[in-house]
Design a protein around this motif. Structure first.
Motif, PDB file in Angstrom:
ATOM      1  N   VAL A  99       5.889   7.153  -4.973  1.00  0.00           N
ATOM      2  CA  VAL A  99       4.747   7.410  -4.087  1.00  0.00           C
ATOM      3  C   VAL A  99       4.246   8.835  -4.286  1.00  0.00           C
TER       4      VAL A  99
ATOM      5  N   GLY B  59      -4.372   5.427   1.858  1.00  0.00           N
ATOM      6  CA  GLY B  59      -3.266   4.529   2.141  1.00  0.00           C
ATOM      7  C   GLY B  59      -3.509   3.097   1.747  1.00  0.00           C
ATOM      8  N   ASN B  60      -4.726   2.736   1.394  1.00  0.00           N
ATOM      9  CA  ASN B  60      -5.014   1.346   1.050  1.00  0.00           C
ATOM     10  C   ASN B  60      -5.009   1.088  -0.444  1.00  0.00           C
TER      11      ASN B  60
ATOM     12  N   GLN C 239       5.546   4.388   1.779  1.00  0.00           N
ATOM     13  CA  GLN C 239       6.145   5.567   2.402  1.00  0.00           C
ATOM     14  C   GLN C 239       7.065   5.170   3.547  1.00  0.00           C
ATOM     15  N   LYS C 240       6.640   4.238   4.386  1.00  0.00           N
ATOM     16  CA  LYS C 240       7.470   3.795   5.511  1.00  0.00           C
ATOM     17  C   LYS C 240       8.741   3.111   5.020  1.00  0.00           C
TER      18      LYS C 240
ATOM     19  N   MET D  44      -5.289  12.477   1.105  1.00  0.00           N
ATOM     20  CA  MET D  44      -4.288  12.097   2.100  1.00  0.00           C
ATOM     21  C   MET D  44      -4.657  10.816   2.849  1.00  0.00           C
ATOM     22  N   ASN D  45      -5.873  10.319   2.704  1.00  0.00           N
ATOM     23  CA  ASN D  45      -6.285   9.101   3.402  1.00  0.00           C
ATOM     24  C   ASN D  45      -6.511   7.946   2.433  1.00  0.00           C
TER      25      ASN D  45
ATOM     26  N   THR E 290       0.844  -1.189   0.000  1.00  0.00           N
ATOM     27  CA  THR E 290       0.000   0.000   0.000  1.00  0.00           C
ATOM     28  C   THR E 290       0.879   1.239   0.000  1.00  0.00           C
ATOM     29  N   LEU E 291       0.237   2.387  -0.190  1.00  0.00           N
ATOM     30  CA  LEU E 291       0.988   3.641  -0.223  1.00  0.00           C
ATOM     31  C   LEU E 291       1.629   3.958   1.125  1.00  0.00           C
ATOM     32  N   THR E 292       0.920   3.690   2.219  1.00  0.00           N
ATOM     33  CA  THR E 292       1.511   3.974   3.525  1.00  0.00           C
ATOM     34  C   THR E 292       2.684   3.044   3.803  1.00  0.00           C
ATOM     35  N   GLU E 293       2.576   1.783   3.413  1.00  0.00           N
ATOM     36  CA  GLU E 293       3.709   0.869   3.560  1.00  0.00           C
ATOM     37  C   GLU E 293       4.885   1.323   2.706  1.00  0.00           C
TER      38      GLU E 293
ATOM     39  N   ARG F  57      10.242   6.747  -2.983  1.00  0.00           N
ATOM     40  CA  ARG F  57       9.588   7.971  -2.517  1.00  0.00           C
ATOM     41  C   ARG F  57       9.089   8.794  -3.700  1.00  0.00           C
TER      42      ARG F  57
END
Length: 183
Positions: free
Chosen positions: A113, A145-146, A7-8, A142-143, A2-5, A110
């Motif tokens: 993303v 992430g999935n 980014q991390k 911004m939300n 996912t996008l949040t993963e 990065r």
């Protein structure tokens, strides 16, 4: 992923790669300076003026750089023409190349993303412009992430710049190892 993963992972790769680059570069630099400072002791012939000045520069740099005197006993030395001492130096250089590749992968991830976020924002603006009169579901950019993204398939490792450098180091060590046998 996912996008949040993503980014991390990108943040960890950039931070870890940068920390590794700084540490291994310090080891390489201090090892080279220590090799210059010790070059007087293993040189069979007399020293020229340039060589003695380089040895003085190496010993001065080790004593004047904060913390270098503590790292110097652990830093790998480079001994021209000797195979035994250069394995540690080649290993640290390979670690430097590896941490550089890790940091570059993080920077690329990065960028990808950020490009996905830009595309989502652009698509959201297009939807708003086309559907102003109709009621629609609002998506917060911004939300998201999935949303799954796919990474491009990697090229072969020996075709990348880091792989070419690794192959060059291995080839140089091979030549240095085989040269005494052919004499």
């Amino acid at each position: 992923m996912t996008l949040t993963e993503a980014q991390k992972k990108a943040q960890l790769a950039i931070a870890g790669g940068l920390a590794g680059q700084v540490f291994t570069f310090a080891l390489i630099l201090i090892g080279l300076l220590a090799s210059l400072a010790e070059s007087f002791s293993y040189s069979p012939n007399g020293f020229s003026a340039l060589s003695s000045n380089m040895a003085s520069l190496g010993s001065y740099a080790i004593t004047s750089i904060p913390g270098a005197a503590w790292i110097a006993p652990f830093a790998p030395r480079y001994y021209p023409g000797q195979l035994e001492g250069n394995f540690a130096f080649a290993l640290v250089f390979t670690l430097f190349v590896g941490t550089t590749a890790l940091r570059n992968w993080g920077l690329t991830l990065r960028r990808e993303v950020r490009a996905v976020f830009r595309q989502l924002k652009h698509n959201q603006w297009l939807e708003r412009a086309q559907n102003e009169s109709r009621a629609q579901t609002q998506i917060d950019v911004m939300n998201v992430g999935n949303i799954f993204i796919t990474t491009p398939t990697p090229k072969d490792w020996w075709t990348r710049p880091a792989g070419v450098v690794v192959l060059a180091v291995i080839g140089g060590l091979g030549v240095e190892f085989l040269a005494p046998m052919l004499k």
